[in-house]
Design an enzyme around this catalytic site. Structure first.
Site, PDB file in Angstrom:
ATOM      1  N   ASP A   1       0.840  -1.198   0.000  1.00  0.00           N
ATOM      2  CA  ASP A   1       0.000   0.000   0.000  1.00  0.00           C
ATOM      3  C   ASP A   1       0.876   1.250   0.000  1.00  0.00           C
ATOM      4  O   ASP A   1       1.902   1.295   0.666  1.00  0.00           O
ATOM      5  CB  ASP A   1      -0.926   0.030   1.212  1.00  0.00           C
TER       6      ASP A   1
HETATM    7  C1  TTP Z   1       2.925   8.498  -5.593  1.00  0.00           C
HETATM    8  C2  TTP Z   1       2.629   7.504  -6.672  1.00  0.00           C
HETATM    9  C3  TTP Z   1       1.629   6.554  -6.549  1.00  0.00           C
HETATM   10  N1  TTP Z   1       1.374   5.655  -7.539  1.00  0.00           N
HETATM   11  C4  TTP Z   1       0.315   4.635  -7.423  1.00  0.00           C
HETATM   12  C5  TTP Z   1       0.803   3.291  -6.849  1.00  0.00           C
HETATM   13  C6  TTP Z   1      -0.483   2.650  -6.413  1.00  0.00           C
HETATM   14  O1  TTP Z   1      -1.021   1.894  -7.515  1.00  0.00           O
HETATM   15  C7  TTP Z   1      -1.397   3.838  -6.120  1.00  0.00           C
HETATM   16  C8  TTP Z   1      -1.682   3.921  -4.638  1.00  0.00           C
HETATM   17  O2  TTP Z   1      -2.787   3.169  -4.337  1.00  0.00           O
HETATM   18  P1  TTP Z   1      -2.792   1.841  -3.474  1.00  0.00           P
HETATM   19  O3  TTP Z   1      -4.077   1.830  -2.707  1.00  0.00           O
HETATM   20  O4  TTP Z   1      -1.507   1.698  -2.697  1.00  0.00           O
HETATM   21  O5  TTP Z   1      -2.786   0.669  -4.557  1.00  0.00           O
HETATM   22  P2  TTP Z   1      -3.843   0.297  -5.671  1.00  0.00           P
HETATM   23  O6  TTP Z   1      -5.253   0.408  -5.158  1.00  0.00           O
HETATM   24  O7  TTP Z   1      -3.518   1.067  -6.932  1.00  0.00           O
HETATM   25  O8  TTP Z   1      -3.497  -1.222  -5.963  1.00  0.00           O
HETATM   26  P3  TTP Z   1      -3.715  -2.509  -5.016  1.00  0.00           P
HETATM   27  O9  TTP Z   1      -4.673  -3.386  -5.773  1.00  0.00           O
HETATM   28  O10 TTP Z   1      -2.338  -3.109  -4.880  1.00  0.00           O
HETATM   29  O11 TTP Z   1      -4.292  -2.060  -3.688  1.00  0.00           O
HETATM   30  O12 TTP Z   1      -0.710   5.012  -6.547  1.00  0.00           O
HETATM   31  C9  TTP Z   1       2.114   5.672  -8.717  1.00  0.00           C
HETATM   32  O13 TTP Z   1       1.875   4.864  -9.629  1.00  0.00           O
HETATM   33  N2  TTP Z   1       3.120   6.594  -8.851  1.00  0.00           N
HETATM   34  C10 TTP Z   1       3.418   7.523  -7.895  1.00  0.00           C
HETATM   35  O14 TTP Z   1       4.347   8.340  -8.085  1.00  0.00           O
END
Ligand code: TTP
Length: 201
Positions: free
Chosen positions: A75
């Site tokens: 996360d």
């Molecule tokens: C700050 C930042 C975040 N992110 C993304 C990563 C994560 O996918 C998202 C944060 O949300 P999360 O809730 O961590 O993940 P998610 O819902 O996308 O996926 P999961 O199914 O694993 O829960 O933001 C980037 O791609 N680049 C960046 O620079």
């Protein structure tokens, strides 16, 4: 050999795990991402990473307890002045986040958890990111690109959002969504080596 699963719908996490050459199967497991009252950001991301890994274990079909498998969850949250900035709910929310991040340094916290039937280990990685000033016009154009929509803090360092980043201290892969050095160390603790892929190149 231990079978690895990635409990994530994030294409970034799949790409990052692929980057370190570990074979895995992706699966989806829904988790409530609401912060608890007064929950500190590091505790929040670590709780969610653990919850995602455990939810992943729970959706796997019942297996022999001797089956060797492990589930990875992660996360990411952007944190400004102690306040957690998750994914934007709409355009105004994204524009407000970008205005708040403009010309300032913020933290990006990413926790990763690895669980099997016996144990769950997790780690939280903090990185600092400094943004240049972002005008309202630029933020509006950035929103229109579609990139901020599913990103914590409404930006992607690996995409167009890189033009706002003046400096980063910490783990680039953690900012994108999965701290690769720490993930490899966790995998090692479950006897899942990344070295195999190095020796076959
Ligand atoms: C700050 C930042 C975040 N992110 C993304 C990563 C994560 O996918 C998202 C944060 O949300 P999360 O809730 O961590 O993940 P998610 O819902 O996308 O996926 P999961 O199914 O694993 O829960 O933001 C980037 O791609 N680049 C960046 O620079």
């Amino acid at each position: 050999m231990t079978q690895l699963y990635l409990a994530s719908g994030s294409p970034r996490r799949r790409e990052l795990l692929t980057q370190i050459g570990v074979p895995f199967t992706a699966l989806s497991a829904a988790v409530d991402e609401s912060p608890l009252p007064d929950e500190a950001a590091p505790a929040y991301v670590e709780r969610l990473a653990v919850a995602k890994a455990k939810a992943g274990l729970a959706v796997l079909p019942p297996m022999d307890v001797s089956a060797r498998l492990a589930v990875l969850g992660a996360d990411t949250a952007v944190v400004l002045d102690g306040q957690i900035l998750g994914k934007p709910v709409d355009r105004e929310d994204a524009l407000a986040m970008l205005a708040a991040l403009s010309g300032r340094e913020h933290n990006v916290l990413t926790a990763v958890a690895l669980a099997d039937q016996q144990r769950c280990l997790s780690v939280c990685v903090a990185s600092q990111v400094r943004f240049r000033t972002i005008s309202r016009q630029e933020a509006e154009a950035y929103w229109a690109s579609g990139e901020p929509l599913d990103k914590a803090g409404s930006y992607a360092i690996q995409g167009l959002g890189a033009i706002f980043v003046q400096r980063i201290e910490g783990s680039y892969s953690a900012v994108v969504g999965l701290p690769l050095s720490e993930t490899a160390a966790l995998l090692g603790q479950f006897a899942i080596p990344c070295w195999q892929s190095l020796s076959t190149r």
